[in-house]
Design a protein around this motif. Structure first.
Motif, PDB file in Angstrom:
ATOM      1  N   GLU A  93       0.837  -1.200   0.000  1.00 29.64           N
ATOM      2  CA  GLU A  93       0.000   0.000   0.000  1.00 29.64           C
ATOM      3  C   GLU A  93       0.872   1.250   0.000  1.00 29.64           C
ATOM      4  O   GLU A  93       0.522   2.280  -0.555  1.00 29.64           O
ATOM      5  CB  GLU A  93      -0.920   0.034   1.222  1.00 29.64           C
ATOM      6  CG  GLU A  93      -1.775   1.300   1.273  1.00 29.64           C
ATOM      7  CD  GLU A  93      -2.338   1.623   2.644  1.00 29.64           C
ATOM      8  OE1 GLU A  93      -2.198   0.803   3.564  1.00 29.64           O
ATOM      9  OE2 GLU A  93      -2.934   2.703   2.794  1.00 29.64           O
ATOM     10  N   ASP A 114      -0.667  -4.922   3.018  1.00 33.59           N
ATOM     11  CA  ASP A 114      -1.024  -3.675   3.686  1.00 33.59           C
ATOM     12  C   ASP A 114      -0.231  -3.713   4.985  1.00 33.59           C
ATOM     13  O   ASP A 114      -0.620  -4.400   5.917  1.00 33.59           O
ATOM     14  CB  ASP A 114      -2.543  -3.693   3.939  1.00 33.59           C
ATOM     15  CG  ASP A 114      -3.036  -2.426   4.621  1.00 33.59           C
ATOM     16  OD1 ASP A 114      -4.267  -2.272   4.713  1.00 33.59           O
ATOM     17  OD2 ASP A 114      -2.200  -1.618   5.068  1.00 33.59           O
ATOM     18  N   ASP A 117      -2.722  -1.815   8.590  1.00 37.63           N
ATOM     19  CA  ASP A 117      -4.121  -1.524   8.250  1.00 37.63           C
ATOM     20  C   ASP A 117      -4.787  -0.832   9.441  1.00 37.63           C
ATOM     21  O   ASP A 117      -4.570  -1.221  10.586  1.00 37.63           O
ATOM     22  CB  ASP A 117      -4.845  -2.846   7.945  1.00 37.63           C
ATOM     23  CG  ASP A 117      -6.329  -2.630   7.753  1.00 37.63           C
ATOM     24  OD1 ASP A 117      -6.703  -1.923   6.782  1.00 37.63           O
ATOM     25  OD2 ASP A 117      -7.113  -3.112   8.588  1.00 37.63           O
ATOM     26  N   GLY A 118      -5.570   0.187   9.134  1.00 44.45           N
ATOM     27  CA  GLY A 118      -6.264   0.919  10.199  1.00 44.45           C
ATOM     28  C   GLY A 118      -5.334   1.914  10.886  1.00 44.45           C
ATOM     29  O   GLY A 118      -5.500   2.253  12.053  1.00 44.45           O
ATOM     30  N   ARG A 269      -8.745  -1.508  -1.010  1.00 44.45           N
ATOM     31  CA  ARG A 269      -7.915  -1.881  -2.146  1.00 44.45           C
ATOM     32  C   ARG A 269      -8.029  -3.377  -2.409  1.00 44.45           C
ATOM     33  O   ARG A 269      -8.010  -4.225  -1.496  1.00 44.45           O
ATOM     34  CB  ARG A 269      -6.458  -1.470  -1.886  1.00 44.45           C
ATOM     35  CG  ARG A 269      -6.128   0.041  -2.070  1.00 44.45           C
ATOM     36  CD  ARG A 269      -6.852   1.058  -1.208  1.00 44.45           C
ATOM     37  NE  ARG A 269      -6.763   0.880   0.211  1.00 44.45           N
ATOM     38  CZ  ARG A 269      -5.991   1.592   1.035  1.00 44.45           C
ATOM     39  NH1 ARG A 269      -5.196   2.538   0.535  1.00 44.45           N
ATOM     40  NH2 ARG A 269      -5.983   1.357   2.333  1.00 44.45           N
ATOM     41  N   GLU A 273      -6.433  -5.788   0.547  1.00 41.10           N
ATOM     42  CA  GLU A 273      -7.536  -5.742   1.512  1.00 41.10           C
ATOM     43  C   GLU A 273      -8.675  -6.635   1.016  1.00 41.10           C
ATOM     44  O   GLU A 273      -9.037  -7.619   1.657  1.00 41.10           O
ATOM     45  CB  GLU A 273      -8.008  -4.292   1.728  1.00 41.10           C
ATOM     46  CG  GLU A 273      -6.987  -3.445   2.489  1.00 41.10           C
ATOM     47  CD  GLU A 273      -7.290  -1.943   2.490  1.00 41.10           C
ATOM     48  OE1 GLU A 273      -7.786  -1.435   1.468  1.00 41.10           O
ATOM     49  OE2 GLU A 273      -7.036  -1.292   3.509  1.00 41.10           O
TER      50      GLU A 273
HETATM   51 MN    MN Z   1      -5.883  -1.089   5.091  1.00 41.55          MN
END
Ligand code: MN
Ligand code: AHG
Ligand code: MN
Ligand code: MN
Length: 332
Positions: A93, A114, A117-118, A269, A273
């Motif tokens: 990412e 990723d 994430d978050g 994505r 994801e």
């Molecule tokens: Mn993510």
């Protein structure tokens, strides 16, 4: 003594991968993956005292504000996977272009990940995670982006690590989903068991209702249905996909990030994801659908990303609740 014996006969993640895949290259690559996740877990848990909160000061290819921990997690993932000698091409990412592994370190796997994430949740200590999808290249010679712009049905493995109250590692090789929990005292992920949707799925819907006015009428009606009842659903939304999907598989319910008027392909994505979470959801006995996308309803697993940061709408969870959402499209 029996406690130690109990621990010993519990699988570590490494022992599980060897016996489950019987593939030396997958074992070496996944060893690098789990090392990276342990290092990211440590960085996430030290962030407050190590001055790792806050912005890095740049934006990534998706337009996200990049956090310091996004960059550190990205570096950890790239170094671990490159040095494993098992990868040919990496998509992150946080990297605008694919990373082609130098010939002397090249292997058969193409991974998308990723790294964090978050990450918007980092500064307030809400759980985050790392998500990855694994493809085996078919081409020879110089790797290209075509080695990874493939449908989810081509994946050979997918998984995530969740940095929550415990550090859980969840993985599938296409034959069931298995969950491991990090035992810090020995630095090993210990097998917790197979992960499946429960026989009795809790009634939970999970979405960012702040986007309600931007959604199409079918998603709006589905959301109103969950709230109206006869027995209203509970709303649960963490804002980290890993946390929302982990809870959805363990408890039941549905997580959705649909297309909307502003983002016609949704926000999440495809490669790092949508696809990995779709494989895990289906392997755990659930459904993962795009909703109405490019003129039809379809499995997320059949989406082929047009570019490495391409997006697709997401409706995933237990069969009962995904079907309830899709029914609004089917009724027309
Ligand atoms: Mn993510
Ligand atoms: P990332 O931090 O890797 O960019 O991903 C964030 C994603 C995903 O984790 C989550 O489901 C979604 O963004 C939340 O988006 P909203 O804040 O728009 O609800
Ligand atoms: Mn981001
Ligand atoms: Mn991220």
């Amino acid at each position: 003594v029996e406690d130690v014996e109990a621990e010993v006969d519990k699988y570590t993640l490494s022992a599980f991968i060897i016996s489950h895949t019987k593939d030396k290259e997958m074992t070496i690559m996944m060893n690098a993956m789990q090392l990276a996740c342990k290092l990211i877990a440590r960085a996430v848990r030290k962030a407050g005292v190590a001055n790792l909160y806050g912005l890095h000061g740049s934006a990534n290819a998706s337009g996200d504000d990049v956090k310091k921990l996004d960059v550190l997690s990205n570096d950890i993932m790239i170094n671990a996977l490159r040095n494993s000698g098992m990868c040919a091409l990496l998509v992150s990412e946080e990297e605008e272009k694919p990373i082609i592994i130098p010939e002397e370190l090249r292997g058969k796997y193409c991974l998308a990940f990723d790294p964090l994430d978050g990450s918007s949740n980092i500064d307030c200590n809400v759980s985050t995670g790392t998500i990855f999808s694994v493809f085996e290249r078919k081409s020879t010679g110089e790797p290209t982006v075509d080695d990874i712009l493939r449908p989810g049905t081509d994946m050979v493995a997918a998984g995530y690590c969740m940095y929550g109250s415990a550090t859980d590692f969840v993985v599938t090789f296409g034959n069931g989903v298995h969950r491991f929990t990090l035992d810090d005292s020995v630095g090993e992920f210990i097998h917790f068991g197979e992960m499946k949707f429960p026989a009795k799925n809790k009634t939970i819907y999970s979405c960012n209702e702040g986007n309600f006015t931007l959604w199409d009428d079918k998603i709006q009606k589905a959301t109103e249905m969950f709230k109206a009842g006869p027995k209203p659903y509970s709303a649960r939304y963490v804002g980290s996909m890993v946390s929302d999907v982990h809870r959805t598989i363990l408890y039941g319910g549905v997580f959705y990030y649909p297309a909307d008027k502003k983002s016609t392909k949704g926000k999440l994505r495809v490669l790092y994801e949508g696809l990995p979470m779709a494989l895990l959801t289906e392997q755990a006995g659930g459904l993962a659908n795009t909703g109405m996308f490019k003129g039809k309803l379809g499995r997320i697993m059949e989406v082929i990303p047009e570019t490495i940061h391409d997006r697709c709408p997401i409706i995933m969870g237990c069969e009962r609740d995904v079907e309830k959402v899709l029914a609004f499209y089917k009724e027309g």
